[in-house]
Scaffold this active site. Structure first.
Site, PDB file in Angstrom:
ATOM      1  N   HIS A   1     -10.986  40.590 -41.707  1.00 34.22           N
ATOM      2  CA  HIS A   1     -12.354  40.270 -42.126  1.00 34.22           C
ATOM      3  C   HIS A   1     -12.945  39.180 -41.230  1.00 34.22           C
ATOM      4  CE1 HIS A   1     -15.407  39.322 -45.442  1.00 34.22           C
ATOM      5  NE2 HIS A   1     -15.520  38.303 -44.605  1.00 34.22           N
ATOM      6  N   GLU A   2     -12.182  38.097 -41.029  1.00 37.36           N
ATOM      7  CA  GLU A   2     -12.695  36.979 -40.232  1.00 37.36           C
ATOM      8  C   GLU A   2     -12.909  37.391 -38.780  1.00 37.36           C
ATOM      9  OE1 GLU A   2     -13.901  34.608 -41.728  1.00 37.36           O
ATOM     10  OE2 GLU A   2     -12.889  34.866 -43.648  1.00 37.36           O
TER      11      GLU A   2
HETATM   12 ZN    ZN Z   1     -16.991  36.883 -44.124  1.00 36.42          ZN
END
Ligand code: ZN
Length: 181
Positions: free
Chosen positions: A145-146
């Site tokens: 996600h990051e």
């Molecule tokens: Zn995020």
């Protein structure tokens, strides 16, 4: 760093910073303070991670952690805050699984997102030391996600079915209707 802003309030979807491909870091010493700052930020907030573009910085830097309470709910071993510069993610198998994600840049929302179950993450930490490690499950999800943020990708773009993009305060009624996950 000129014309870049540094804020501790994550930018929200719609801000152009979140759509940009971030630049590779060349001067590791020059970003050490940013890495330390990111680490402190997630240490002092209940955040699983933060990516530089969310704070208006167009550089390939993320920080993440696997907090003990999250690890207890999702399984796996907790991980203290880490910084990853110029990250490269390699899936270790084709296996993916769906789970709920939220993002500081989309407050109040959550969505069901497929992610690789097992990954290798490589890069450099805030001291300039190389990193090459494996992660599974929810920690692997957080890292994916990051790192997506560094390519200007927000989690709804990874979703297969946008009917599972919901407000967090509707989660309970959603589950009652469609079942637990
Ligand atoms: Zn995020």
């Amino acid at each position: 760093m000129k014309d870049q802003i540094l804020t501790t309030t994550p930018l929200k979807m719609g801000h152009p910073s979140l759509r940009k491909h971030c630049q590779e870091v060349k001067d590791f010493k020059g970003v050490r303070n940013i890495g330390v700052f990111f680490k402190e930020l997630i240490e002092n907030n209940p955040w699983s991670g933060i990516a530089a573009p969310q704070l208006g910085i167009n550089l390939q830097i993320v920080a993440f952690q696997y907090a003990p309470d999250v690890a207890e709910r999702k399984g796996g071993t907790p991980l203290p805050p880490r910084v990853l510069i110029n990250p490269v993610i390699t899936p270790l198998s084709d296996e993916t699984y769906d789970d709920w994600e939220a993002c500081l840049s989309l407050p109040d929302l959550m969505g069901l997102v497929p992610r690789y179950t097992h990954i290798r993450f490589e890069g450099v930490d805030e001291t300039g030391a190389p990193v090459s490690e494996e992660a599974s499950g929810h920690l692997a999800r957080i890292i994916q996600h990051e790192c997506d943020h560094l390519q200007g990708i927000l989690y709804p773009e990874r979703m297969k079915d946008l009917t599972a993009l919901i407000y967090r305060d509707q989660f309970q009624v959603w589950q009652e209707e469609y079942g637990l996950l």
